[in-house]
Write a protein that holds these residues in place. Structure first.
Motif, mmCIF file in Angstrom:
data_model
loop_
_atom_site.group_PDB
_atom_site.id
_atom_site.type_symbol
_atom_site.label_atom_id
_atom_site.label_comp_id
_atom_site.label_asym_id
_atom_site.label_seq_id
_atom_site.Cartn_x
_atom_site.Cartn_y
_atom_site.Cartn_z
ATOM 1 N N GLU A 1 0.831 -1.213 0.000
ATOM 2 C CA GLU A 1 0.000 0.000 0.000
ATOM 3 C C GLU A 1 0.864 1.262 0.000
ATOM 4 O OE1 GLU A 1 -3.277 0.041 -0.478
ATOM 5 O OE2 GLU A 1 -3.068 -2.132 -0.675
ATOM 6 N N GLY A 2 1.989 1.223 0.687
ATOM 7 C CA GLY A 2 2.887 2.375 0.738
ATOM 8 C C GLY A 2 3.535 2.686 -0.596
ATOM 9 N N GLU A 3 3.739 1.648 -1.408
ATOM 10 C CA GLU A 3 4.286 1.872 -2.752
ATOM 11 C C GLU A 3 3.278 2.629 -3.621
ATOM 12 O OE1 GLU A 3 7.237 1.126 -4.408
ATOM 13 O OE2 GLU A 3 8.024 0.767 -2.396
ATOM 14 N N LYS A 4 2.008 2.332 -3.427
ATOM 15 C CA LYS A 4 0.964 3.012 -4.198
ATOM 16 C C LYS A 4 0.761 4.440 -3.712
ATOM 17 C CE LYS A 4 -1.684 -1.259 -4.514
ATOM 18 N NZ LYS A 4 -2.933 -1.893 -4.062
ATOM 19 N N ASP A 5 0.742 4.593 -2.380
ATOM 20 C CA ASP A 5 0.475 5.895 -1.764
ATOM 21 C C ASP A 5 1.280 5.986 -0.469
ATOM 22 O OD1 ASP A 5 -0.505 8.227 -0.669
ATOM 23 O OD2 ASP A 5 -2.519 7.429 -0.283
ATOM 24 N N PRO A 6 2.387 6.743 -0.460
ATOM 25 C CA PRO A 6 3.239 6.816 0.733
ATOM 26 C C PRO A 6 2.510 7.233 2.010
ATOM 27 C CG PRO A 6 4.371 7.784 -1.138
ATOM 28 C CD PRO A 6 2.953 7.491 -1.582
ATOM 29 N N SER A 7 1.417 7.950 1.901
ATOM 30 C CA SER A 7 0.694 8.349 3.106
ATOM 31 C C SER A 7 0.040 7.137 3.787
ATOM 32 C CB SER A 7 -0.362 9.410 2.791
ATOM 33 O OG SER A 7 -1.393 8.861 1.993
ATOM 34 N N ALA A 8 -0.066 6.015 3.078
ATOM 35 C CA ALA A 8 -0.655 4.803 3.656
ATOM 36 C C ALA A 8 0.181 4.284 4.825
ATOM 37 C CB ALA A 8 -0.793 3.723 2.584
ATOM 38 N N TYR A 9 1.472 4.600 4.849
ATOM 39 C CA TYR A 9 2.330 4.157 5.958
ATOM 40 C C TYR A 9 1.859 4.733 7.304
ATOM 41 C CZ TYR A 9 5.801 2.211 2.750
ATOM 42 O OH TYR A 9 6.441 1.457 1.815
ATOM 43 N N MET A 10 1.139 5.821 7.260
ATOM 44 C CA MET A 10 0.652 6.453 8.486
ATOM 45 C C MET A 10 -0.729 5.962 8.898
ATOM 46 S SD MET A 10 3.257 8.201 9.160
ATOM 47 C CE MET A 10 2.681 9.157 10.535
ATOM 48 N N SER A 11 -1.315 5.077 8.131
ATOM 49 C CA SER A 11 -2.665 4.589 8.410
ATOM 50 C C SER A 11 -2.681 3.695 9.648
ATOM 51 C CB SER A 11 -3.187 3.798 7.209
ATOM 52 O OG SER A 11 -4.400 3.158 7.548
ATOM 53 N N PRO A 12 -3.551 4.001 10.620
ATOM 54 C CA PRO A 12 -3.649 3.153 11.809
ATOM 55 C C PRO A 12 -4.059 1.712 11.488
ATOM 56 C CG PRO A 12 -4.835 5.213 12.139
ATOM 57 C CD PRO A 12 -4.412 5.172 10.706
ATOM 58 N N THR A 13 -4.765 1.511 10.389
ATOM 59 C CA THR A 13 -5.186 0.154 10.023
ATOM 60 C C THR A 13 -4.018 -0.705 9.569
ATOM 61 O OG1 THR A 13 -5.700 0.808 7.762
ATOM 62 C CG2 THR A 13 -7.497 0.916 9.369
ATOM 63 N N LEU A 14 -2.918 -0.080 9.199
ATOM 64 C CA LEU A 14 -1.744 -0.830 8.752
ATOM 65 C C LEU A 14 -0.648 -0.874 9.816
ATOM 66 C CD1 LEU A 14 -1.510 0.416 5.061
ATOM 67 C CD2 LEU A 14 -2.486 -1.715 5.912
ATOM 68 N N PHE A 15 -0.960 -0.452 11.031
ATOM 69 C CA PHE A 15 0.037 -0.409 12.104
ATOM 70 C C PHE A 15 0.658 -1.781 12.359
ATOM 71 C CE2 PHE A 15 1.118 -0.778 16.648
ATOM 72 C CZ PHE A 15 2.163 0.128 16.678
ATOM 73 N N ASP A 16 -0.164 -2.803 12.373
ATOM 74 C CA ASP A 16 0.328 -4.165 12.592
ATOM 75 C C ASP A 16 -0.052 -5.006 11.374
ATOM 76 O OD1 ASP A 16 1.526 -6.297 13.848
ATOM 77 O OD2 ASP A 16 -0.226 -6.784 15.071
ATOM 78 N N ALA A 17 0.459 -4.613 10.225
ATOM 79 C CA ALA A 17 0.067 -5.214 8.949
ATOM 80 C C ALA A 17 0.478 -6.679 8.845
ATOM 81 C CB ALA A 17 0.681 -4.418 7.799
ATOM 82 N N GLN A 18 -0.362 -7.433 8.193
ATOM 83 C CA GLN A 18 -0.091 -8.845 7.934
ATOM 84 C C GLN A 18 0.893 -8.984 6.774
ATOM 85 O OE1 GLN A 18 -1.552 -11.333 9.878
ATOM 86 N NE2 GLN A 18 -2.121 -9.536 11.059
ATOM 87 N N LEU A 19 1.510 -10.153 6.687
ATOM 88 C CA LEU A 19 2.404 -10.430 5.568
ATOM 89 C C LEU A 19 1.596 -10.743 4.322
ATOM 90 C CD1 LEU A 19 5.129 -12.683 7.210
ATOM 91 C CD2 LEU A 19 5.248 -10.246 6.716
ATOM 92 N N THR A 20 2.180 -10.407 3.176
ATOM 93 C CA THR A 20 1.585 -10.764 1.888
ATOM 94 C C THR A 20 2.006 -12.194 1.548
ATOM 95 O OG1 THR A 20 3.506 -10.020 0.645
ATOM 96 C CG2 THR A 20 1.798 -8.365 1.082
ATOM 97 N N PRO A 21 1.419 -12.793 0.517
ATOM 98 C CA PRO A 21 1.891 -14.119 0.086
ATOM 99 C C PRO A 21 3.395 -14.121 -0.235
ATOM 100 C CG PRO A 21 -0.251 -13.689 -0.871
ATOM 101 C CD PRO A 21 0.193 -12.402 -0.196
ATOM 102 N N LEU A 22 3.882 -13.042 -0.864
ATOM 103 C CA LEU A 22 5.324 -12.944 -1.117
ATOM 104 C C LEU A 22 6.086 -12.884 0.195
ATOM 105 C CD1 LEU A 22 7.851 -12.565 -2.842
ATOM 106 C CD2 LEU A 22 7.318 -10.113 -2.929
ATOM 107 N N GLY A 23 5.561 -12.154 1.168
ATOM 108 C CA GLY A 23 6.209 -12.061 2.471
ATOM 109 C C GLY A 23 6.356 -13.425 3.124
ATOM 110 N N TRP A 24 5.325 -14.267 3.038
ATOM 111 C CA TRP A 24 5.409 -15.616 3.601
ATOM 112 C C TRP A 24 6.438 -16.454 2.866
ATOM 113 C CZ3 TRP A 24 4.222 -16.639 8.244
ATOM 114 C CH2 TRP A 24 3.206 -15.949 8.874
ATOM 115 N N LYS A 25 6.557 -16.280 1.548
ATOM 116 C CA LYS A 25 7.601 -16.991 0.794
ATOM 117 C C LYS A 25 8.981 -16.534 1.248
ATOM 118 C CE LYS A 25 4.927 -17.847 -3.386
ATOM 119 N NZ LYS A 25 4.772 -17.529 -4.809
ATOM 120 N N GLN A 26 9.133 -15.229 1.517
ATOM 121 C CA GLN A 26 10.404 -14.696 2.004
ATOM 122 C C GLN A 26 10.748 -15.289 3.368
ATOM 123 O OE1 GLN A 26 9.270 -10.556 1.697
ATOM 124 N NE2 GLN A 26 10.407 -10.290 -0.212
#
Length: 72
Positions: free
Chosen positions: A30-55
């Motif tokens: 989300e931050g790549e699309k819109d840098p202000s998304a990094y400040m969103s309280p809903t993303l404070f404890d963000a889950q991993l993406t499928p790529l993140g789990w592969k990593q």
């Protein structure tokens, strides 16, 4: 500056700490699309993406293969 081979503490009394950057999370996408998304309280404890789990799986295998998992 310390002389070669000397240290403040003996190695047997020291611990090595490995720092690893987290895997890709939803906040990264989300931050790549819109840098202000990094400040969103809903993303404070963000889950991993499928790529993140592969990593995570890849790092786990690397730690096992290189022997870090057995050091203590």
């Amino acid at each position: 500056m310390e002389a070669a081979g000397t240290a403040m503490y003996p190695l047997h009394r020291c611990k090595t700490i490995y720092l690893v950057r987290h895997a890709q999370g939803i906040h990264n996408v989300e931050g790549e699309k819109d840098p202000s998304a990094y400040m969103s309280p809903t993303l404070f404890d963000a889950q991993l993406t499928p790529l993140g789990w592969k990593q995570v799986d890849g790092l786990r295998e690397h730690v096992k293969k290189c022997g870090l998992a057995k050091k203590g």
